[in-house]
Design an enzyme around this catalytic site. Structure first.
Site, PDB file in Angstrom:
ATOM      1  N   THR A   1      50.243 -11.960  77.076  1.00 15.15           N
ATOM      2  CA  THR A   1      49.897 -12.943  76.054  1.00 15.15           C
ATOM      3  C   THR A   1      48.554 -13.561  76.414  1.00 15.15           C
ATOM      4  O   THR A   1      48.428 -14.196  77.456  1.00 15.15           O
ATOM      5  CB  THR A   1      50.976 -14.039  75.946  1.00 15.15           C
ATOM      6  OG1 THR A   1      52.260 -13.424  75.820  1.00 15.15           O
ATOM      7  CG2 THR A   1      50.720 -14.910  74.728  1.00 15.15           C
TER       8      THR A   1
ATOM      9  N   GLU B   1      59.486 -20.485  89.388  1.00 17.30           N
ATOM     10  CA  GLU B   1      58.476 -20.722  88.363  1.00 17.30           C
ATOM     11  C   GLU B   1      59.037 -21.696  87.336  1.00 17.30           C
ATOM     12  O   GLU B   1      60.023 -22.388  87.583  1.00 17.30           O
ATOM     13  CB  GLU B   1      58.093 -19.392  87.692  1.00 17.30           C
ATOM     14  CG  GLU B   1      59.269 -18.656  87.053  1.00 17.30           C
ATOM     15  CD  GLU B   1      58.925 -17.269  86.557  1.00 17.30           C
ATOM     16  OE1 GLU B   1      57.819 -16.782  86.859  1.00 17.30           O
ATOM     17  OE2 GLU B   1      59.775 -16.665  85.875  1.00 17.30           O
TER      18      GLU B   1
ATOM     19  N   LYS C   1      55.811  -8.523  83.748  1.00 19.28           N
ATOM     20  CA  LYS C   1      56.155  -9.215  82.503  1.00 19.28           C
ATOM     21  C   LYS C   1      56.791  -8.185  81.558  1.00 19.28           C
ATOM     22  O   LYS C   1      56.196  -7.736  80.585  1.00 19.28           O
ATOM     23  CB  LYS C   1      54.910  -9.850  81.878  1.00 19.28           C
ATOM     24  CG  LYS C   1      55.219 -11.018  80.955  1.00 19.28           C
ATOM     25  CD  LYS C   1      53.996 -11.849  80.679  1.00 19.28           C
ATOM     26  CE  LYS C   1      54.369 -13.101  79.884  1.00 19.28           C
ATOM     27  NZ  LYS C   1      53.206 -13.960  79.620  1.00 19.28           N
TER      28      LYS C   1
END
Length: 266
Positions: free
Chosen positions: A28, A173, A140
């Site tokens: 992204t 995270e 990802k």
């Protein structure tokens, strides 16, 4: 706006492996002033992910052109790029998939990031832990159900982001961001060798600080390590960096590192 294999459309075959198994990866990126911020790093991320997932070769020249063409549609936006293994067969085997699917999605840039950079954010401890999976750690990939559940629980709180542990109780995270904290002159970030996503902004911060003589300590630490932190920050390629006012039960007022990084990285 959506493009699939270079064609503006929003419908994809139900036989595509992204639909069937979440078999693929994504990145992204931010579009700012009509340019894709850190374009090369985003393509490199996809290249590493497709190699890790043993996917068929992707035409990276074509994908780069498609990304640049999409960016020309606007001055400010979010550009999401998905690479699926493609269509072929019913079961788990991907041997029939020889042509990966390229999906590009253009959406509005989240305006609240500007406000959050000024006022800071709070982090709520998520009840959803991330499973430890060293084979997929850092990638990802499209299997994001854990993050969906983390976000669902986060929306039941007043916090802006989640503080996420792994199944061993170690910090990893946030829901959609990486985590840093400072104690005195030492800077820390969680070890992502077992779970989590190694974000582009995380990599840039670590590279910059190392060049300045302040290497980031990559650690496996429980939540309580934040109790005596002087400063906490979160980051991703869109935010790209936010100061944290509160993480779980602890409050922070210092923005020294955030402000110094903002001068060179934002």
């Amino acid at each position: 706006m959506f493009w699939i294999n270079g064609v503006e459309q929003s419908l994809i075959s139900v036989s595509d492996r992204s639909v069937q198994f979440g078999d693929g990866c994504f990145t992204t990126a931010r579009i700012y002033n009509g340019q894709i911020v850190w374009l090369d790093q985003h393509i490199q991320r996809l290249q590493r992910a497709t190699e890790r997932l043993l996917m068929p070769p992707v035409n990276w020249v074509v994908l780069r052109t498609e990304m640049l063409n999409a960016a020309q549609q606007t001055e400010s936006a979010v550009l999401k790029v998905i690479i699926s293994r493609g269509s072929g067969g019913r079961g788990y085997s991907g041997t029939a998939c020889q042509h990966p699917t390229r999906i590009i999605y253009l959406s509005d840039y989240p305006a609240h990031y500007h406000r959050w950079r000024e006022i800071g954010v709070s982090l709520a401890l998520s009840p959803i832990p991330l499973a430890r999976s060293p084979l997929l750690a850092g990638v990802k990939h499209l299997n994001r159900l854990e993050q969906v559940l983390i976000r669902t629980h986060l929306e039941q709180t007043t916090a802006e982001e989640a503080l996420v542990l792994d199944t061993n109780g170690m910090l990893v995270e946030c829901c959609a961001a990486n985590l840093f904290w400072r104690k005195g002159e030492r800077v820390y970030t969680p070890d992502l060798s077992q779970s989590g996503v190694d974000g582009i902004m995380r990599q840039r911060i670590m590279t910059f600080l190392a060049a300045q003589g302040t290497p980031v300590n990559i650690v496996s630490q429980p939540l309580e390590t934040l109790a005596d932190a002087d400063e906490v920050m979160v980051c991703n390629a869109l935010m790209p960096l936010l100061p944290v006012n509160r993480a779980d039960q602890w409050a922070y007022s210092s923005r020294r590192l955030f402000e110094s990084l903002s001068l060179v990285l934002l």
